[in-house]
Write an enzyme that holds these catalytic residues in place. Structure first.
Site, PDB file in Angstrom:
ATOM      1  N   GLU A  40      46.303  53.584  67.174  1.00 15.41           N
ATOM      2  CA  GLU A  40      44.925  54.011  66.958  1.00 15.41           C
ATOM      3  C   GLU A  40      44.227  54.274  68.292  1.00 15.41           C
ATOM      4  OE1 GLU A  40      40.710  51.895  65.974  1.00 15.41           O
ATOM      5  OE2 GLU A  40      42.527  50.955  65.187  1.00 15.41           O
ATOM      6  N   ASP A  44      42.921  57.965  69.267  1.00 13.01           N
ATOM      7  CA  ASP A  44      41.503  58.181  69.546  1.00 13.01           C
ATOM      8  C   ASP A  44      41.332  58.986  70.828  1.00 13.01           C
ATOM      9  OD1 ASP A  44      38.531  57.462  69.275  1.00 13.01           O
ATOM     10  OD2 ASP A  44      39.026  56.623  71.232  1.00 13.01           O
ATOM     11  N   GLU A 116      43.648  58.255  63.174  1.00 16.67           N
ATOM     12  CA  GLU A 116      43.863  58.182  64.621  1.00 16.67           C
ATOM     13  C   GLU A 116      45.258  57.657  64.938  1.00 16.67           C
ATOM     14  OE1 GLU A 116      39.319  57.583  66.304  1.00 16.67           O
ATOM     15  OE2 GLU A 116      40.532  55.808  65.885  1.00 16.67           O
TER      16      GLU A 116
END
Length: 228
Positions: A40, A44, A116
């Site tokens: 993640e 991102d 993400e």
């Protein structure tokens, strides 16, 4: 599990070389220490980079602040959760029993984090160019709606402002039907506008999305927005 993964891969338009990467991307921290938090974090950063580059190249007249606001609207959790619902991602996320019982597969934050994580996994599986191509494909409709004059207001806001400028009543939205299981519902909404002789309709994976679609259809009938 492989069959489920194949369905998801068709939805996202990417087939993983390493199935274990996709499984990790779908594993929420409620299942233990081996989870998708690191993916993640990576995803991102990649998402922000890809969207920033797109805005920089596509809109040379935009100032830094305008680009920042455009990007913020595109990468925020609610937008990512919308994308996740388009993929029916909640059907695939691996959750601990507590999160499962509390309906974590419907929670925006969990859905957004999973998108993400998948971005990060695609990058590790195939590199930046493939990852970039997938992000832009997922965002195509949203990117096409952007304006070089700044953030494009959503359909409900534009419809409301149009009616207010003419001292007309605000639109009335009514949910006329909801179908599907709790984790994969489809909402059907009618929009009633005083200047139109007919109601417009919209559907979507959330009431908000359905209302936005109905509002956009009203804008089309009013001649404010193109049907294309």
């Amino acid at each position: 599990m492989s069959e489920n993964f194949a369905r998801l891969e068709r939805s996202i338009g990417y087939e993983f070389t390493s199935e274990s990467l996709l499984e990790l991307a779908l594993t929420h921290r409620s299942l233990g220490h081996l989870n998708n938090e690191r993916l993640e974090f990576l995803g991102d950063s990649l998402l922000n980079m890809v969207i920033a580059e797109y805005l920089y190249r596509q809109f040379p007249k935009l100032k830094e602040g305008q680009m920042s606001r455009q990007r913020a609207g595109l990468v925020r959790g609610t937008t990512l959760a919308e994308i996740a619902r388009e993929f029916k991602l909640g059907d695939y996320i691996l959750l601990g029993s507590g999160e499962l019982k509390s309906g974590g597969f419907r929670r925006d934050s969990i859905l957004a984090d999973a998108v993400e994580s998948i971005i990060g996994a695609i990058y590790l599986d195939s590199g930046f160019e493939v990852c970039r191509e997938r992000i832009l494909a997922w965002y195509e409709r949203r990117l096409d709606a952007l304006s070089d004059k700044g953030i494009q207001k959503d359909s409900k806001t534009r419809l409301q402002e149009f009616l207010q400028s003419r001292q007309e009543p605000l639109p009335n939205y009514v949910v006329v039907n909801v179908t599907g299981e709790a984790h994969a519902q489809t909402f059907y909404v009618d929009c009633e506008v005083s200047l139109l002789n007919e109601k417009t309709s919209g559907e979507g994976n959330s009431r908000r999305i359905a209302e936005q679609t109905a509002a956009r259809n009203a804008l089309v009938l009013l001649g404010i927005e193109s049907a294309v």
